[in-house]
Design an enzyme around this catalytic site. Structure first.
Site, PDB file in Angstrom:
ATOM      1  N   ARG A  67      -0.382  15.523   2.228  1.00 57.35           N
ATOM      2  CA  ARG A  67       0.924  15.909   1.682  1.00 57.35           C
ATOM      3  C   ARG A  67       0.875  15.678   0.178  1.00 57.35           C
ATOM      4  O   ARG A  67       0.296  14.690  -0.279  1.00 57.35           O
ATOM      5  CB  ARG A  67       2.029  15.034   2.257  1.00 57.35           C
ATOM      6  CG  ARG A  67       2.402  15.362   3.678  1.00 57.35           C
ATOM      7  CD  ARG A  67       3.742  14.723   3.982  1.00 57.35           C
ATOM      8  NE  ARG A  67       4.005  14.621   5.394  1.00 57.35           N
ATOM      9  CZ  ARG A  67       4.327  15.637   6.173  1.00 57.35           C
ATOM     10  NH1 ARG A  67       4.374  16.855   5.677  1.00 57.35           N
ATOM     11  NH2 ARG A  67       4.578  15.453   7.440  1.00 57.35           N
ATOM     12  N   LYS A 107      -2.878   5.013  -5.520  1.00 58.23           N
ATOM     13  CA  LYS A 107      -2.654   3.740  -6.217  1.00 58.23           C
ATOM     14  C   LYS A 107      -3.446   3.740  -7.508  1.00 58.23           C
ATOM     15  O   LYS A 107      -4.532   4.316  -7.579  1.00 58.23           O
ATOM     16  CB  LYS A 107      -3.142   2.572  -5.349  1.00 58.23           C
ATOM     17  CG  LYS A 107      -2.533   1.248  -5.735  1.00 58.23           C
ATOM     18  CD  LYS A 107      -1.088   1.208  -5.353  1.00 58.23           C
ATOM     19  CE  LYS A 107      -0.522  -0.148  -5.216  1.00 58.23           C
ATOM     20  NZ  LYS A 107       0.651  -0.122  -4.330  1.00 58.23           N
TER      21      LYS A 107
HETATM   22  N1  GLU Z   1       4.052  -0.158  -5.640  1.00 62.23           N
HETATM   23  C1  GLU Z   1       4.990   0.016  -4.597  1.00 62.23           C
HETATM   24  C2  GLU Z   1       4.286  -0.079  -3.253  1.00 62.23           C
HETATM   25  O1  GLU Z   1       3.234  -0.652  -3.140  1.00 62.23           O
HETATM   26  C3  GLU Z   1       5.861   1.253  -4.760  1.00 62.23           C
HETATM   27  C4  GLU Z   1       5.161   2.571  -4.719  1.00 62.23           C
HETATM   28  C5  GLU Z   1       6.052   3.746  -5.106  1.00 62.23           C
HETATM   29  O2  GLU Z   1       7.247   3.566  -5.268  1.00 62.23           O
HETATM   30  O3  GLU Z   1       5.512   4.830  -5.256  1.00 62.23           O
HETATM   31  O4  GLU Z   1       4.802   0.343  -2.254  1.00 62.23           O
END
Ligand code: GLU
Length: 472
Positions: A67, A107
């Site tokens: 996605r 990430k």
């Molecule tokens: N860093 C956060 C997580 O690990 C938020 C990720 C986001 O909002 O895209 O879920």
């Protein structure tokens, strides 16, 4: 695959493989779901305060393109590695599937200690990192949308948004290239506390199940539960605050990098947070018992332990000494595979990260939607709802022949504010997802909620792949 198999990614993969045994997914498709689709490893120069050059190492991992956009935070920490970003990106894929957020997982990470650097250095570094992402097409509203994570926040997201806007001018939807932005840059109210609030809501759901609390020797409900929280960052602080103020729990311990505080009668989260901010060190506060080695606090007596900092905090080494009856994973990957096995054998109930900390990305999704629609969620409906409720109340008053009391009248009529809509939608998401996972666990007789989470997420991702087919 071998380069992807560091310790953290291996731990996530073992959970995936354990869950896959309960599903019927062909080996090739499982491998495609599991592996990380793309990793950009970069090195770039940043000018230090004294004019010398520092070479910074950074990453962006896009785990699954089933996605788009892919979604996930950016972490600033000296421990950032390729293994870590890949594992965290994978967790994002499964997390999004669990809470029905239509994104793949990603990430980012920059290997730097943000607490030891000046804001000017961090700004130059963040803007250069964003430039690298733009050059390689690793950022964009329909491609890859970063957000805050450990060591980053609204300030960094603002720099990212502005840099993207400068490099890609005139993009109608440029603000949707990153979430967790300040309100002045089209952020959404409720995003700052979203992960911590989600953690509170998830714990509240879990402890409400009398059937699950009984074997732990606990009564259902949060009231009076003794809780230790590790990490007073954005996630830990809001989680602890809601657990105390809304849930009536007793926060008996708070751990941070420099050490911890323990008080069986309870710590005032708000006061501890404020005083730590002022003094910069938890151990300088005159409250509770001071614990120099922060890890020791994890082993103190409590009902619930909430690790809300970094991964691999509970391992084979310390798992036998954990006294909590419930471990609520507010961080990503705080319990590793071996640690989990030991906790499981000891009857500890784990509320898994891929469900529990999904509140952040859920509200990020709302922010992204808001940015694409260029309007606040309350703007078009709030006044109309108010008028419509007023007419209803007046009709009832007319029929009953008496007036509704003034305070109640205001409550019944008031149209929603955007933050209320966000909180309500987050609560609905967390509640529905918990019931779905707990239901699945019962239905398929799965060993724990983590397995249920992976079974559900893998099923969802596999379904998408099967439906869309493989091109060419
Ligand atoms: N860093 C956060 C997580 O690990 C938020 C990720 C986001 O909002 O895209 O879920």
């Amino acid at each position: 695959m071998t380069t992807q198999r560091g310790r953290f990614f291996t731990s996530v993969s073992r959970s995936v493989e354990a869950a896959a045994r309960h599903l019927n997914i062909e080996a090739g498709l499982l491998e495609q779901i599991q592996c990380c689709n793309a990793v950009y490893r970069m090195r770039f120069p940043v000018e230090r305060e004294d004019g010398t050059i520092e070479v910074v190492e950074a990453y962006r991992a896009e785990h699954s393109h089933h996605r788009l956009p892919v979604k996930g935070g950016i972490r600033f920490a000296p421990t950032v590695s390729q293994d870590e970003v890949i594992a965290l990106a994978a967790l994002m894929t499964y997390k999004c599937a669990i809470v029905g957020v239509p994104f793949g997982g990603a990430k980012g990470g920059v290997r730097v200690d943000p607490f030891a650097r000046s804001p000017r250095f961090l700004e130059r570094m963040t803007r250069r990192y964003t430039t690298e992402l733009v050059k390689k097409n690793f950022i964009g509203p329909s491609i890859d949308v970063p957000a805050p994570d450990y060591g980053t926040g609204e300030r960094e997201m603002a720099w990212i948004c502005d840099t993207y806007d400068v490099l890609c001018p005139n993009g109608m939807n440029n603000h949707a290239c990153v979430t967790g932005k300040p309100l002045s840059l089209h952020g959404i109210p409720g995003r700052r506390e979203a992960t911590g609030l989600g953690v509170y809501l998830g714990i509240r759901e879990a402890v409400a199940e009398a059937e699950d609390m009984e074997p732990l020797g606990l009564k259902p409900g949060l009231e009076g539960k003794r809780i230790i929280v590790q990490g007073l960052g954005n996630v830990g602080y809001y989680a602890a605050r809601y657990l105390q103020q809304e849930g009536g729990a007793v926060i008996v311990g708070i751990a941070e990098r420099e050490g911890g505080l323990f008080d069986p009668n309870g710590l005032d989260v708000e006061a501890v947070f404020r005083l730590r901010k002022e003094s910069g060190n938890l151990l300088k506060l005159e409250v509770g018992e001071k614990i120099a080695r922060s890890e020791e606090l994890l082993e103190r007596d409590c009902d619930l332990l909430v690790p809300a900092a970094l991964e691999n905090q509970i391992t084979a080494e310390n798992a036998p000494r954990i006294r909590a009856k419930i471990v609520a994973e507010a961080a990503n990957g705080p319990v590793d595979w071996e640690g989990q096995e030991i906790l499981r054998q000891r009857g500890v109930f784990i509320i898994p990260d891929l469900y529990l900390n999904a509140g952040g990305v859920t509200v990020s999704y709302f922010e992204w939607l808001k940015n694409l629609s260029h309007v606040s969620f309350d703007r078009m409906t709030s006044r109309w709802q108010e008028e419509s409720a007023r007419r209803l109340v007046e009709t009832i008053e007319g029929l009953a022949g008496k007036s509704v009391e003034a305070v109640m009248r205001r409550k019944l009529i008031k149209g929603p504010k955007e933050v209320e809509l966000v909180h309500a939608a987050l609560a609905e998401t967390m509640t529905t997802a918990y019931r779905r996972l707990r239901g699945l666990q019962r239905e398929k007789d799965l060993p724990d909620l983590r397995t249920a989470g992976f079974v559900y997420a893998l099923g969802q991702v596999a379904l998408t792949y099967r439906d869309m087919g493989i091109f060419p």
